[in-house]
Design a protein around this motif. Structure first.
Motif, PDB file in Angstrom:
ATOM      1  N   LEU A 191       0.843  -1.189   0.000  1.00 21.93           N
ATOM      2  CA  LEU A 191       0.000   0.000   0.000  1.00 21.93           C
ATOM      3  C   LEU A 191       0.881   1.242   0.000  1.00 21.93           C
ATOM      4  CD1 LEU A 191      -2.930   1.187   0.445  1.00 21.93           C
ATOM      5  CD2 LEU A 191      -2.371   1.173   2.877  1.00 21.93           C
ATOM      6  N   SER A 223      -4.107  -3.836   2.908  1.00 22.60           N
ATOM      7  CA  SER A 223      -5.100  -3.075   2.147  1.00 22.60           C
ATOM      8  C   SER A 223      -6.003  -3.972   1.300  1.00 22.60           C
ATOM      9  CB  SER A 223      -4.409  -2.056   1.237  1.00 22.60           C
ATOM     10  OG  SER A 223      -3.782  -2.689   0.141  1.00 22.60           O
ATOM     11  N   HIS A 258      -8.625  -0.982  -0.726  1.00 22.44           N
ATOM     12  CA  HIS A 258      -7.526  -0.793  -1.675  1.00 22.44           C
ATOM     13  C   HIS A 258      -7.895   0.114  -2.839  1.00 22.44           C
ATOM     14  CE1 HIS A 258      -3.725  -1.742  -3.586  1.00 22.44           C
ATOM     15  NE2 HIS A 258      -4.367  -2.018  -4.700  1.00 22.44           N
ATOM     16  N   ALA A 283      -7.507   5.979   3.483  1.00 24.13           N
ATOM     17  CA  ALA A 283      -7.394   4.970   4.540  1.00 24.13           C
ATOM     18  C   ALA A 283      -6.663   5.550   5.751  1.00 24.13           C
ATOM     19  CB  ALA A 283      -6.649   3.741   4.027  1.00 24.13           C
ATOM     20  N   LEU A 342      -6.063  -1.293   8.854  1.00 20.94           N
ATOM     21  CA  LEU A 342      -6.590  -0.155   8.111  1.00 20.94           C
ATOM     22  C   LEU A 342      -8.105  -0.086   8.208  1.00 20.94           C
ATOM     23  CD1 LEU A 342      -4.707  -0.275   4.669  1.00 20.94           C
ATOM     24  CD2 LEU A 342      -4.147   1.139   6.637  1.00 20.94           C
TER      25      LEU A 342
END
Length: 273
Positions: free
Chosen positions: A111, A128, A140, A146, A154
Motif C-alpha cells: 500500500l 489493504s 484498496h 485509509a 486499516l
C-alpha cells in the motif's frame, strides 16, 4: 447517465464504453450504480467525446475536435480527471492522489502510505487487500482515504472518524487501542483514586489480559476499569471471576487482640496490576 463535463465522481469530457455491456457511462462508479454488474476499467478500450460524440480509442485528447478529456489521464487505469497530482503506482496497480514525493509504497503492507509513516508504522502483510472492518467495503481501490491504526490495521478515514464520534477507541479487528490513550488512562487513575470500592470488594482481584500489550496479570477489581500491570493500559479484558482475598482474623481466645487485623487494604489495592 451524467452529463458533460463529468459526474459527481470525476471531471472529464468523455464517456467510457463499458467492455461488459457496451453502454456509455461517465465512469465505472456511475456504471456500477445503474447496472447489476461491475465495469472492469482496465479493459476499457473506447471512449466517446462529450463534445463531438465521436467514439474512439481511449486516449487523453479527442482525435476529431482536440478537446482534452481530462487534465490527468492514465492509460492503464483509463482514469480521466482534473489534476490532483495523481500518479500511477505499479505495485498497487492503480492510480493514487499525490503528489508522489509525499508517499511511498510499503512492500509488506502492499500500500502507498504517507512519508511520515516510513519506518514508523507496524506492517501487516497485504493489509489493504482486506475490507474495512467497519463498513465492510473495499479499502484498496476506494476513493476514500485509509487510516492506519497503531496496530497496523486499516479502515476508511471516514469510518475512523465515526468510531471516535461514537466513543469507540479500539481496533475492530484486534481490540488494540486505536489512538494514543495515555492521558485517558491517567484520568481513569484519578477517578479510581476518588472512587473506592465497597468493603466487600476492596480486597478482590481479577486475572486480566491486556489488549494493547497482550500481557496477562492480576489487577485490583474496580468497576471503572482494571489496569494492566505491564503497560498501564485500561484496555483490558477480564479472564475469569473475582478472586476474594480473605482477611486473616486473630486466633480464637488470643489475649490482647482488640486491634484491627493488619490487612493493609490500601497496599493490596495498589498491588502490582
Amino acid at each position: 447517465m451524467a452529463s458533460s463535463p463529468g459526474c459527481e465522481h470525476y471531471v472529464r469530457s468523455c464517456l467510457l464504453k463499458a467492455p461488459c455491456c457496451g453502454k456509455l457511462y461517465v465512469c465505472r462508479l456511475c456504471h456500477d450504480a445503474e447496472e447489476n454488474h461491475q465495469m472492469d476499467r482496465f479493459k476499457v478500450m473506447e471512449v466517446q467525446c462529450s463534445d463531438c460524440l465521436t467514439i474512439q480509442k481511449a486516449q487523453q485528447t479527442c482525435e476529431k475536435c482536440s478537446v482534452q478529456f481530462g487534465e490527468y489521464y492514465c492509460d492503464v487505469c483509463h482514469l480521466f480527471d482534473k489534476d490532483k497530482k495523481q500518479y500511477h503506482c505499479q505495485p498497487c496497480g492503480i492510480c493514487r492522489i499525490g503528489p508522489i514525493d509525499e508517499y511511498f509504497h510499503c512492500d509488506k503492507c502492499n500500500l502507498c502510505l504517507a512519508r511520515a509513516l516510513e519506518g514508523k508504522h507496524k506492517c501487516v502483510e497485504n493489509v489493504s487487500r482486506q475490507n474495512c472492518p467497519v463498513c465492510m467495503e473495499d479499502i484498496h481501490t476506494s476513493r476514500i482515504g485509509a487510516h492506519v491504526l497503531p496496530c497496523g490495521h486499516l479502515l476508511h478515514k471516514t469510518c475512523f472518524d465515526d468510531m471516535l464520534k461514537n466513543s469507540a477507541y479500539r481496533c475492530p479487528l484486534c481490540m488494540h487501542s486505536a489512538l494514543e490513550m495515555q492521558n485517558h488512562w491517567e484520568e481513569i487513575d484519578q477517578e479510581i483514586a476518588l472512587s473506592p470500592m465497597p468493603n466487600e470488594y476492596r480486597n478482590a482481584t481479577v486475572r486480566i489480559m491486556c489488549n494493547d500489550c497482550q500481557a496477562h496479570s492480576t489487577a485490583s477489581f474496580h468497576v471503572l476499569g482494571m489496569k494492566c500491570g505491564s503497560c498501564g493500559s485500561y484496555n483490558t479484558a477480564q479472564d475469569g471471576g473475582l478472586i476474594q482475598n480473605q482477611v486473616e482474623l486473630p486466633a480464637a481466645g488470643q489475649e490482647g487482640s482488640d486491634t484491627e487485623p493488619e490487612t493493609e487494604p490500601e497496599a493490596q489495592q495498589s498491588a502490582p496490576q
